[in-house]
Design a protein around this motif. Structure first.
Motif, PDB file in Angstrom:
ATOM      1  N   ALA A 131      44.023 -30.642  50.060  1.00 51.14           N
ATOM      2  CA  ALA A 131      44.872 -31.450  50.218  1.00 51.14           C
ATOM      3  C   ALA A 131      45.207 -32.350  48.962  1.00 51.14           C
ATOM      4  CB  ALA A 131      45.099 -32.449  50.965  1.00 51.14           C
ATOM      5  N   LEU A 132      46.046 -33.051  48.946  1.00 53.93           N
ATOM      6  CA  LEU A 132      46.088 -34.130  47.369  1.00 53.93           C
ATOM      7  C   LEU A 132      45.610 -33.713  45.809  1.00 53.93           C
ATOM      8  CD1 LEU A 132      43.187 -35.922  48.715  1.00 53.93           C
ATOM      9  CD2 LEU A 132      45.878 -36.954  49.091  1.00 53.93           C
ATOM     10  N   SER A 133      45.276 -34.299  44.994  1.00 53.15           N
ATOM     11  CA  SER A 133      45.523 -33.326  43.800  1.00 53.15           C
ATOM     12  C   SER A 133      44.453 -33.014  43.118  1.00 53.15           C
ATOM     13  CB  SER A 133      45.913 -34.568  42.621  1.00 53.15           C
ATOM     14  OG  SER A 133      44.816 -35.956  42.354  1.00 53.15           O
ATOM     15  N   GLY A 134      43.462 -33.117  44.148  1.00 50.38           N
ATOM     16  CA  GLY A 134      41.960 -32.174  43.664  1.00 50.38           C
ATOM     17  C   GLY A 134      40.886 -32.663  42.947  1.00 50.38           C
ATOM     18  N   GLN A 135      41.317 -34.120  42.544  1.00 50.93           N
ATOM     19  CA  GLN A 135      40.326 -34.592  41.721  1.00 50.93           C
ATOM     20  C   GLN A 135      39.393 -34.441  42.152  1.00 50.93           C
ATOM     21  OE1 GLN A 135      43.939 -38.002  40.842  1.00 50.93           O
ATOM     22  NE2 GLN A 135      42.023 -38.540  39.335  1.00 50.93           N
ATOM     23  N   ALA A 136      39.261 -35.164  43.449  1.00 49.16           N
ATOM     24  CA  ALA A 136      37.907 -34.794  44.114  1.00 49.16           C
ATOM     25  C   ALA A 136      36.976 -33.774  44.458  1.00 49.16           C
ATOM     26  CB  ALA A 136      38.194 -35.781  45.266  1.00 49.16           C
ATOM     27  N   ALA A 137      37.883 -33.010  44.192  1.00 46.33           N
ATOM     28  CA  ALA A 137      37.271 -31.842  45.335  1.00 46.33           C
ATOM     29  C   ALA A 137      36.346 -31.115  43.816  1.00 46.33           C
ATOM     30  CB  ALA A 137      38.367 -30.506  45.890  1.00 46.33           C
ATOM     31  N   LEU A 138      37.634 -31.233  42.469  1.00 41.63           N
ATOM     32  CA  LEU A 138      37.157 -30.691  41.294  1.00 41.63           C
ATOM     33  C   LEU A 138      35.602 -30.654  41.083  1.00 41.63           C
ATOM     34  CD1 LEU A 138      37.407 -28.676  39.198  1.00 41.63           C
ATOM     35  CD2 LEU A 138      38.434 -31.015  38.100  1.00 41.63           C
ATOM     36  N   ALA A 139      35.725 -32.570  41.351  1.00 41.11           N
ATOM     37  CA  ALA A 139      33.920 -32.994  41.174  1.00 41.11           C
ATOM     38  C   ALA A 139      33.377 -32.820  41.792  1.00 41.11           C
ATOM     39  CB  ALA A 139      34.277 -34.846  41.452  1.00 41.11           C
TER      40      ALA A 139
END
Length: 443
Positions: free
Chosen positions: A308-316
């Motif tokens: 979900a969301l923009s993916g910023q946290a998952a990318l990190a």
């Protein structure tokens, strides 16, 4: 991006030196610096509020309900609610909640009348898990505030208004991209600037974005609020690319471009479908996005917040611990988030870049187990290829990857540039024959 090629076009025959030393132009530069401060503050509180709501929906509320992490079904009611909140905004408010993300970051500036709808659409969807990024709403805030600031004064020249709107949106997007450099490259490459036009439009935008980034960063340190700028703090051990990385890197970059292009094609089909019965079909599309996220959680046993969301946290997280994800989980992320992203592009509101970068990175990391393709080169080419494919700007995609990788980028730069060019060419090839107004790149 709002980059009119004729904005602040200097009179014929004027040199760049004459343009930048014109007293009227110097006053415009000062105005852009002053605009960068309130734009940055507005973006700070906007992003801060978005992250507070996002944390409440995806962390605090599940914990209060007795779950250590959101259960697999959590995206279904969250995204249905997002659709219900978004439907009246896109059908009744001026501006329809902002530009459709399938059109990239292009389009006319968002004026003061359309600004409330764009802000409400972003706050109604992004915290609830809409698979889009904050970059387009931030640009709407920047251009809307810049035009609002000069509305009560004597009506400026249309070209000056175009420069101010562009400077406002550039200052806004620089806050989330970690600084003014990427925003400036997006501006130059997107508008095809050169000569006096380059000086006339670039300098105001650079000054506004630099002032905005300074205020944004300093204010964040002072308040302690997390603002969620796109950054990678922990990276795999440094390893320079070798021949195997380049041999695998070219087809992997092409594959990423194909996946991004397919997602955009789905977005265009969704646009056509939602033109009739827009309100009800917006709710259905948002619910379908939630279904894709729920499928990801069911298939992998992982948290649906990763998709979900923009993916910023998952990318990190992916950059810091790439081996914590199995190849199957990465492929499921690409399939489910990619499908959700394609649906959201044509029906919901937000920016297209951040989720695309995660999709490209996940694709490359899933291929990093191939003989000869290293983890760090895969991360580098994934970011670069995805950014180039989704924006249609290969230089901007390469610069974004270099800035995100920091010190590790030096050895990876040849691979980054190669992947960016390959992805750009493949994306262009797949869009060949489409009318220019539907090409959808960042203009």
């Amino acid at each position: 991006m709002t980059t009119p090629s004729d904005a602040a076009a200097p009179p014929a025959g004027r040199s760049p030196r004459e343009t930048v030393l014109d007293p009227r132009y110097l006053r415009l530069l000062l105005l852009c610096v002053l605009l960068g401060v309130p734009v940055a503050l507005a973006c700070f509180f906007f992003v801060g509020l978005q992250h507070l709501l996002q944390h409440w929906v995806w962390t605090s509320l599940p914990e209060a309900a007795g779950y250590a992490r959101p259960p697999w079904w959590w995206p279904l009611p969250a995204l249905a609610l997002a659709g219900l909140l978004l439907a009246p905004v896109v059908t009744r408010m001026p501006g329809g909640g902002g530009h459709l993300p399938v059109d990239g970051l292009g389009g006319a500036p968002v004026g003061p009348k359309a600004l409330p709808g764009a802000v409400l659409a972003a706050l109604a969807g992004l915290p609830l898990g809409v698979v889009l990024g904050p970059e387009a709403p931030l640009m709407a805030v920047g251009s809307g505030l810049a035009l609002l600031a000069v509305r009560r004064s004597a009506p400026p020249d249309p070209e000056v208004r175009a420069v101010l709107a562009t400077a406002g949106s550039t200052a806004a997007i620089s806050t989330i991209l970690g600084g003014p450099l990427v925003a400036a490259v997006l501006l130059i490459e997107g508008a095809g600037l050169a000569g006096a036009k380059l000086a006339a439009l670039l300098l105001p935008c650079l000054l506004a974005s630099a002032a905005g980034a300074l205020v944004f960063t300093g204010f964040g340190d002072w308040t302690g609020l997390k603002i969620g700028a796109l950054s990678l703090q922990d990276l795999p051990p440094r390893a320079g690319p070798d021949a195997g990385d380049f041999l695998w890197g070219v087809p992997v970059a092409a594959l990423i471009a194909v996946l991004i292009a397919l997602g955009r094609e789905l977005g265009r089909s969704t646009v056509t479908w939602t033109r009739r019965n827009t309100a009800s079909r917006t709710v259905l599309c948002a619910t379908a996005v939630g279904g894709c996220l729920a499928v990801y959680a069911l298939v992998t046993g992982r948290s649906p917040a990763e998709a979900a969301l923009s993916g910023q946290a998952a990318l990190a997280q992916l950059a810091a611990a790439p081996h914590a994800w199995s190849v199957g989980a990465l492929l499921a992320l690409v399939a489910c988030k990619g499908l959700a992203w394609g649906i959201a592009l044509g029906s919901l509101r937000g920016g297209p870049i951040f989720p695309a970068v995660l999709l490209g990175t996940a694709t490359a990391m899933a291929c990093s187990g191939l003989p000869g393709l290293g983890t760090t080169p895969a991360l580098a080419l994934g970011i670069s290829a995805a950014a180039s494919a989704v924006t249609g700007l290969p230089l901007a995609g390469a610069v974004l990857a270099v800035l995100l990788l920091g010190g590790d980028a030096h050895d990876q730069t040849p691979l980054i540039v190669t992947a960016s060019v390959v992805a750009f060419l493949v994306a262009r090839l797949m869009r060949r024959g489409r009318p220019p107004e539907q090409a959808g790149g960042a203009r």
